[in-house]
Every structure is written in C-alpha cells, then in structure tokens.
Design an enzyme around this catalytic site. Structure first.
Site, PDB file in Angstrom:
ATOM      1  N   MET A  30       0.844  -1.201   0.000  1.00 14.29           N
ATOM      2  CA  MET A  30       0.000   0.000   0.000  1.00 14.29           C
ATOM      3  C   MET A  30       0.885   1.259   0.000  1.00 14.29           C
ATOM      4  O   MET A  30       0.413   2.345   0.337  1.00 14.29           O
ATOM      5  CB  MET A  30      -0.943  -0.019   1.203  1.00 14.29           C
ATOM      6  CG  MET A  30      -1.903  -1.214   1.137  1.00 14.29           C
ATOM      7  SD  MET A  30      -3.392  -1.009   2.105  1.00 14.29           S
ATOM      8  CE  MET A  30      -2.718  -0.854   3.729  1.00 14.29           C
ATOM      9  N   GLU A  35      11.969  -0.292   4.854  1.00 12.41           N
ATOM     10  CA  GLU A  35      12.938  -1.377   4.694  1.00 12.41           C
ATOM     11  C   GLU A  35      12.252  -2.751   4.673  1.00 12.41           C
ATOM     12  O   GLU A  35      12.740  -3.670   4.008  1.00 12.41           O
ATOM     13  CB  GLU A  35      13.967  -1.279   5.827  1.00 12.41           C
ATOM     14  CG  GLU A  35      15.243  -2.055   5.642  1.00 12.41           C
ATOM     15  CD  GLU A  35      15.958  -1.823   4.312  1.00 12.41           C
ATOM     16  OE1 GLU A  35      16.495  -2.813   3.773  1.00 12.41           O
ATOM     17  OE2 GLU A  35      15.976  -0.672   3.801  1.00 12.41           O
ATOM     18  N   GLY A  36      11.113  -2.900   5.364  1.00  9.94           N
ATOM     19  CA  GLY A  36      10.376  -4.179   5.336  1.00  9.94           C
ATOM     20  C   GLY A  36       9.909  -4.496   3.922  1.00  9.94           C
ATOM     21  O   GLY A  36      10.096  -5.613   3.421  1.00  9.94           O
ATOM     22  N   HIS A  37       9.303  -3.501   3.270  1.00  8.61           N
ATOM     23  CA  HIS A  37       8.869  -3.701   1.881  1.00  8.61           C
ATOM     24  C   HIS A  37      10.073  -3.997   0.979  1.00  8.61           C
ATOM     25  O   HIS A  37      10.002  -4.853   0.088  1.00  8.61           O
ATOM     26  CB  HIS A  37       8.194  -2.441   1.340  1.00  8.61           C
ATOM     27  CG  HIS A  37       6.939  -2.038   2.053  1.00  8.61           C
ATOM     28  ND1 HIS A  37       6.844  -0.885   2.789  1.00  8.61           N
ATOM     29  CD2 HIS A  37       5.719  -2.625   2.123  1.00  8.61           C
ATOM     30  CE1 HIS A  37       5.630  -0.770   3.284  1.00  8.61           C
ATOM     31  NE2 HIS A  37       4.917  -1.812   2.902  1.00  8.61           N
ATOM     32  N   GLY A 147       4.945 -10.371   3.862  1.00 10.43           N
ATOM     33  CA  GLY A 147       5.704 -10.285   5.097  1.00 10.43           C
ATOM     34  C   GLY A 147       5.019 -11.016   6.245  1.00 10.43           C
ATOM     35  O   GLY A 147       3.798 -10.938   6.402  1.00 10.43           O
ATOM     36  N   LYS A 149       5.124 -10.014   9.110  1.00 11.08           N
ATOM     37  CA  LYS A 149       4.554  -8.959   9.951  1.00 11.08           C
ATOM     38  C   LYS A 149       3.027  -9.096   9.992  1.00 11.08           C
ATOM     39  O   LYS A 149       2.400  -8.954  11.028  1.00 11.08           O
ATOM     40  CB  LYS A 149       4.956  -7.605   9.367  1.00 11.08           C
ATOM     41  CG  LYS A 149       4.077  -6.451   9.723  1.00 11.08           C
ATOM     42  CD  LYS A 149       4.689  -5.660  10.825  1.00 11.08           C
ATOM     43  CE  LYS A 149       3.798  -4.558  11.338  1.00 11.08           C
ATOM     44  NZ  LYS A 149       2.926  -3.961  10.369  1.00 11.08           N
ATOM     45  N   MET A 184       8.771  -2.648  11.573  1.00  8.51           N
ATOM     46  CA  MET A 184       8.565  -1.533  10.640  1.00  8.51           C
ATOM     47  C   MET A 184       7.144  -1.575  10.096  1.00  8.51           C
ATOM     48  O   MET A 184       6.600  -2.644   9.821  1.00  8.51           O
ATOM     49  CB  MET A 184       9.564  -1.623   9.495  1.00  8.51           C
ATOM     50  CG  MET A 184      10.955  -1.277   9.954  1.00  8.51           C
ATOM     51  SD  MET A 184      12.020  -1.044   8.533  1.00  8.51           S
ATOM     52  CE  MET A 184      13.526  -0.645   9.382  1.00  8.51           C
TER      53      MET A 184
HETATM   54  P1  AMP Z   1       1.502  -2.998   3.435  1.00  4.13           P
HETATM   55  O1  AMP Z   1       2.060  -1.956   2.522  1.00  4.13           O
HETATM   56  O2  AMP Z   1       1.488  -2.616   4.869  1.00  4.13           O
HETATM   57  O3  AMP Z   1       0.181  -3.547   2.936  1.00  4.13           O
HETATM   58  O4  AMP Z   1       2.521  -4.206   3.353  1.00  4.13           O
HETATM   59  C1  AMP Z   1       2.881  -4.788   2.125  1.00  4.13           C
HETATM   60  C2  AMP Z   1       3.663  -6.041   2.388  1.00  4.13           C
HETATM   61  O5  AMP Z   1       4.828  -5.709   3.137  1.00  4.13           O
HETATM   62  C3  AMP Z   1       2.889  -7.059   3.229  1.00  4.13           C
HETATM   63  O6  AMP Z   1       3.180  -8.364   2.733  1.00  4.13           O
HETATM   64  C4  AMP Z   1       3.446  -6.854   4.607  1.00  4.13           C
HETATM   65  O7  AMP Z   1       3.366  -8.002   5.419  1.00  4.13           O
HETATM   66  C5  AMP Z   1       4.892  -6.539   4.281  1.00  4.13           C
HETATM   67  N1  AMP Z   1       5.516  -5.835   5.399  1.00  4.13           N
HETATM   68  C6  AMP Z   1       5.091  -4.698   5.997  1.00  4.13           C
HETATM   69  N2  AMP Z   1       5.891  -4.379   7.027  1.00  4.13           N
HETATM   70  C7  AMP Z   1       6.840  -5.356   7.092  1.00  4.13           C
HETATM   71  C8  AMP Z   1       7.960  -5.599   7.954  1.00  4.13           C
HETATM   72  N3  AMP Z   1       8.254  -4.790   8.968  1.00  4.13           N
HETATM   73  N4  AMP Z   1       8.709  -6.693   7.719  1.00  4.13           N
HETATM   74  C9  AMP Z   1       8.410  -7.540   6.701  1.00  4.13           C
HETATM   75  N5  AMP Z   1       7.376  -7.358   5.859  1.00  4.13           N
HETATM   76  C10 AMP Z   1       6.610  -6.285   6.046  1.00  4.13           C
END
Ligand code: AMP
Length: 280
Positions: A30, A35-37, A147, A149, A184
């Site tokens: 989104m 850094e997670g992404h 992730g 997460k 993160m």
């Molecule tokens: P989001 O943008 O929050 O929808 O996350 C997109 C993807 O990034 C999802 O698969 C999340 O699980 C992953 N993600 C978000 N934060 C982290 C993190 N800290 N470590 C690993 N993956 C993450």
C-alpha cells in the site's frame, strides 16, 4: 523502471515478459515503502527475472474511514526506493481502475479470518483476499512475497491460493524491525514522538514470552499474562487482542504446540493500531 497505471498496461507488460520465458515476482503493497517492503522486493528479485511492486491503498480493506484518510502516501520516495531494491515496474492503479462501477464480487476465506484481526476488523480480510486475487490476475506473477509482519494475511493468502488453485507460489518473509525492535510499518509515521518511544514495548512483551517458552513454559494463559503485563506497563497501550493460536487454523490453543504456534498482538497507541507477532 516502468510505472503502469492501467490493468491493460500491466497485463501487456506481464504477458510480454512471459512470452520471453521470464519468471515474474510480485510484491503487493500500500506504499509508504520502508525497509520491510524493500526486503520483500529483494527476496522477489532473488526468485524471479522481473519484479513488479504494486502500490494500491485498497479501500475495501479499511474498516475505519479515518485510517484510510490518514494512510501515508509518499509516491516519489517509493518510486526511488523500489527501483533501488530491484523492482522493474510499479503497478499504480486508481481505485476506479480496480473497482469500476458495478463491481460486486468478493472472496471470503472462512475459518482463518474469524480470529485475531478478523474478529476486530469486520470486512478487512474479505477486502484483502479480494484485492490480492485481483492483483494476481492483473500481474500474473509466478511468485509473490508477503511479510510475516501480517501473519494472518500470509496464512489466508496461502489458503486462498491452495483452495482456488491459483498458480502462484507464496513466499513468507521475516519481519524487518527498527534497531529498537519495533516492527517496521507505514503506520509508524503516524505515531506521536512520545508514542514512538514506547512502541517497542510491544515486541519486548512478545520477546519475554518467547524466552519463557524457550525455558519450557507451555501454558498459554501463563505466557500471555507475562506478555500482557509487560505491554501494559506502558499504560498508553490499549490492547486490541493478544492471543496464542494454531498456525494452521488460527483458532486459540491452551498449550503451546512447538512448530505450530503463533502469538499475535494488536494494540493502539492513540489512534494508531500496531500489530506484531512471534512464531514458536
Ligand atoms: P503494506 O504496505 O502494509 O500492505 O505491506 C505490504 C507487504 O509488506 C505485506 O506483505 C506486509 O506483510 C509486508 N511488510 C510490511 N511491514 C513489514 C515488515 N516490517 N517486515 C516484513 N514485511 C513487512
């Protein structure tokens, strides 16, 4: 790096790569990339010849309008960091491109969406499952990275792919943390400076629980109470849920089952909802 805004442009790009025999990796996000992404993008890069990152703040998975309105949007920075992590294309559709007028089809993954975030965020996972399947159909990846997460999301996407025979390999990537242990998250940008200081206490609670489990404690109530007391030592935290569940069914368990246990927590600091988990 290409930025594709329509499903036709995305599909044309993917089908071209496929015709050339290239393997496509996909990272749905989104935006507000951190850094997670980027770790997900690097993992996709290791597993595929071309990597697509989607940036779509999916309205159907937000249960609170205020959360959707305040969700951070940082496209220019995202474009640079996605490229530096190895993305070949960003898919950036508008809400009307994904949900045109007359849209009425949704995906419900049943059992694994009933607990944890599913219990307190009505409709959230229906929105997640629907958009993930739609994105798979628009991007046509061979492999997609998610992730840990968002552990419940990882588990429900794997379930959906198996149940609906979707030809995509799902890869789970370990949680990436700030140096002080906070997982993160794009939502961390919305924490006040005071809340940012106490936010890592969420992981401290989970770590203490994992240490006690390592020393042999197996009783869920005892372990959860230990984590709860550490988190609630910061009275600003409002715990939404803190549960020990089976990783297969996501239903609560009373005794830790090594190799099949997920302990997941969601807690508010002010208006910001944080989640974290540990797998045992
Ligand atoms: P989001 O943008 O929050 O929808 O996350 C997109 C993807 O990034 C999802 O698969 C999340 O699980 C992953 N993600 C978000 N934060 C982290 C993190 N800290 N470590 C690993 N993956 C993450």
């Amino acid at each position: 790096m290409d930025v594709l805004e329509t499903k036709q442009a995305m599909l044309d790009k993917s089908l071209g790569w496929r015709k050339d025999g290239l393997r496509i990796g996909f990272v749905p996000t989104m935006g507000a990339l951190h850094e997670g992404h980027l770790e997900l993008i690097r993992e996709a890069r290791r597993r595929a010849d071309r990597v697509v990152v989607s940036i779509f703040v999916n309205p159907t998975q937000f249960d609170r309008a205020s959360d959707l309105d305040t969700y951070p949007r940082t496209f220019e920075a995202d474009r640079k960091s996605a490229a530096s992590a190895g993305a070949d294309a960003i898919f950036l559709p508008s809400p009307a491109e994904v949900y045109p007028e007359g849209y009425q089809t949704y995906v419900d993954v049943e059992e694994v969406t009933q607990t944890l975030c599913g219990a307190t965020r009505p409709g959230h996972f229906r929105g997640v499952a629907t958009v993930v399947l739609k994105l798979f159909n628009m991007v046509r990846p061979d492999v997609a990275c998610f992730g840990w997460k968002d552990a419940q999301q990882c588990i429900l996407v794997s379930r959906m792919v198996e149940d609906l025979n979707v030809p995509v390999e799902i890869v789970g990537v370990e949680i990436v943390r700030e140096p002080d242990g906070l997982a993160m998250s794009s939502r961390n940008l919305n924490l006040t400076p005071e809340h940012r200081v106490i936010a890592p206490q969420l992981q401290k609670g989970l770590r203490a629980l994992a240490d006690a489990a390592e020393r042999g404690e197996r009783d869920a109530a005892t372990l959860l109470q230990l984590a709860r007391s550490l988190i609630e030592a910061q009275p600003e935290f409002r715990i939404d849920y803190l549960e020990m569940v089976s990783r297969r069914t996501l239903q609560p368990i009373r005794t830790l089952e090594p190799g099949n246990t997920l302990v997941a927590v969601a807690a508010f600091l002010g208006d910001v909802r944080l989640i974290d988990n540990v797998r045992l």
